[in-house]
Design a protein around this motif. Structure first.
Motif, mmCIF file in Angstrom:
data_model
loop_
_atom_site.group_PDB
_atom_site.id
_atom_site.type_symbol
_atom_site.label_atom_id
_atom_site.label_comp_id
_atom_site.label_asym_id
_atom_site.label_seq_id
_atom_site.Cartn_x
_atom_site.Cartn_y
_atom_site.Cartn_z
ATOM 1 N N LYS A 171 0.870 -1.187 0.000
ATOM 2 C CA LYS A 171 0.000 0.000 0.000
ATOM 3 C C LYS A 171 0.902 1.231 0.000
ATOM 4 C CE LYS A 171 -4.396 0.770 -0.264
ATOM 5 N NZ LYS A 171 -5.165 0.191 -1.387
ATOM 6 N N GLU A 194 0.672 4.227 -1.071
ATOM 7 C CA GLU A 194 0.124 5.542 -0.737
ATOM 8 C C GLU A 194 0.096 5.800 0.769
ATOM 9 O OE1 GLU A 194 -3.563 3.108 -2.153
ATOM 10 O OE2 GLU A 194 -1.377 3.076 -2.395
ATOM 11 N N LEU A 195 0.042 4.719 1.571
ATOM 12 C CA LEU A 195 0.101 4.900 3.023
ATOM 13 C C LEU A 195 1.442 5.485 3.443
ATOM 14 C CD1 LEU A 195 -1.546 1.826 4.813
ATOM 15 C CD2 LEU A 195 -2.098 4.239 5.111
ATOM 16 N N LYS A 246 -5.579 7.012 8.228
ATOM 17 C CA LYS A 246 -5.742 6.485 6.876
ATOM 18 C C LYS A 246 -5.614 4.966 6.874
ATOM 19 C CE LYS A 246 -4.555 7.264 2.046
ATOM 20 N NZ LYS A 246 -3.828 8.111 1.080
ATOM 21 N N TYR A 247 -4.700 4.454 7.678
ATOM 22 C CA TYR A 247 -4.528 2.999 7.804
ATOM 23 C C TYR A 247 -5.804 2.363 8.362
ATOM 24 C CZ TYR A 247 -2.251 -1.427 9.294
ATOM 25 O OH TYR A 247 -1.900 -2.743 9.488
ATOM 26 N N ASP A 304 -8.852 3.475 8.161
ATOM 27 C CA ASP A 304 -9.904 3.545 7.142
ATOM 28 C C ASP A 304 -9.737 2.463 6.081
ATOM 29 O OD1 ASP A 304 -10.908 5.728 8.491
ATOM 30 O OD2 ASP A 304 -9.988 7.214 7.146
ATOM 31 N N ILE A 305 -8.519 2.295 5.587
ATOM 32 C CA ILE A 305 -8.237 1.262 4.582
ATOM 33 C C ILE A 305 -8.480 -0.127 5.160
ATOM 34 C CG2 ILE A 305 -6.354 0.150 3.288
ATOM 35 C CD1 ILE A 305 -5.207 2.986 2.855
ATOM 36 N N GLU A 352 -12.179 -1.604 5.208
ATOM 37 C CA GLU A 352 -12.643 -2.241 3.975
ATOM 38 C C GLU A 352 -12.033 -3.641 3.835
ATOM 39 O OE1 GLU A 352 -12.041 -1.893 -0.868
ATOM 40 O OE2 GLU A 352 -11.465 -0.207 0.425
ATOM 41 N N TYR A 353 -10.755 -3.753 4.096
ATOM 42 C CA TYR A 353 -10.065 -5.026 3.908
ATOM 43 C C TYR A 353 -10.528 -6.092 4.913
ATOM 44 C CZ TYR A 353 -6.717 -2.913 0.649
ATOM 45 O OH TYR A 353 -6.126 -2.315 -0.428
#
Length: 297
Positions: free
Chosen positions: A232, A234-235, A246-247, A249-250, A253-254
């Motif tokens: 990832k 972009e992290l 941000k981590y 939030d991602i 979904e995962y």
């Protein structure tokens, strides 16, 4: 019988400064709680963080991952100069560049189970390898834990993929396969069980608990652990202040994606712990691991 399994890794506080934990809990869309562990390398210093992690692997994790506790105690108990280094070099000879990516995933699974769940491995499969270029078959890790007086046996699966969702698809299928072949794992435990402070009484107690022939409540004991490392990039472009949110939030979904796929395999979400760790690039991670550890072809 009141029992506790002792963690095997001794430099766990050092590891916690490198593989840091995010303090967050997750629920699925239907509000069921799931057990997850989000870890990360400190952002904005990726190369330095990897170097620290690889150093921790070299200074204690690798030998504990590869060998039986009894062998480590015997080798280090001699107290000769260079004993620890010779043990590491012997451990590295069990690995090859051909299998390094899978074995790095298994090593991280082993580390997180021992350090954060305090569930040591019950046996070392990799120590029994007859060919360094052949991967270990069956569960990637077999770990145990006493919790509230009850024993949990974790059959572990690890994936180190570029894409999380592809890893989740393959991991859940592997978890199902390992659970269906539990008898194979029990046979290995019966023959090779070895962990810190194992005595005859505790060994007999565990073997009785884990024997399908003598325990009709085996389903209550069997649990799953899964580690997924994924890319990832972009992290790793975030500032330190932005990174954790941000981590989280991602990861939401995962995590939902993983447990949906788990249920499609008719596996229970409340008996599976998911551990995740994002990297900037999986290919580069594996190349650096091979170079730092000087793993041969």
């Amino acid at each position: 019988m009141e029992a506790r399994l002792e963690p095997q890794i001794q430099n766990n506080e050092e590891i916690k400064t490198v593989l840091r934990k995010v303090d967050v809990t997750y629920q699925l869309s239907d509000e069921r709680s799931v057990e997850t562990l989000l870890v990360y390398l400190p952002p904005n210093s990726t190369n330095n963080s990897l170097t620290h992690f690889f150093s921790a692997i070299k200074n204690g994790i690798m030998a504990n991952f590869v060998f039986k506790c009894s062998e480590i105690e015997k080798k280090l108990g001699i107290k000769k100069d260079g004993a620890a280094n010779r043990l590491f070099e012997k451990a590295i000879r069990k690995l090859s560049q051909h299998t390094a990516q899978g074995e790095l995933g298994e090593l991280i699974l082993f580390t997180l189970m021992d350090v954060y769940l305090e569930a040591p491995k019950l046996l070392s499969k990799i120590s029994t390898k007859t060919s360094r270029r052949v991967p270990v078959f069956g569960a990637d890790g077999v770990h145990g834990q006493f919790y509230d007086g009850k024993f949990k046996l974790f059959l572990g699966e690890s994936k180190l993929y570029k894409d999380f969702k592809s890893a989740a698809s393959d991991a859940t299928k592997s978890i199902k396969s390992a659970k269906d072949k539990y008898q194979d794992e029990f046979d290995l435990i019966d023959s090779f069980m070895d962990f810190p402070n194992l005595d005859v009484e505790l060994e007999e107690h565990l073997l009785e608990i884990l024997n399908p022939a003598s325990n009709s409540d085996l389903e209550d004991i069997l649990h799953n652990s899964c580690f997924i490392g994924f890319a990832k990039p972009e992290l790793h472009e975030c500032t330190s202040d932005e990174f954790q949110q941000k981590y989280i939030d991602i990861a939401g979904e995962y995590i939902g994606d993983f447990y949906r796929k788990l249920e499609k395999q008719e596996l229970s979400v409340n008996k599976t712990v998911l551990m995740i760790l994002p990297f900037e690039c999986i290919d580069d991670l594996v190349k650096q691991f091979i170079k730092y550890m000087d793993i041969k072809k």
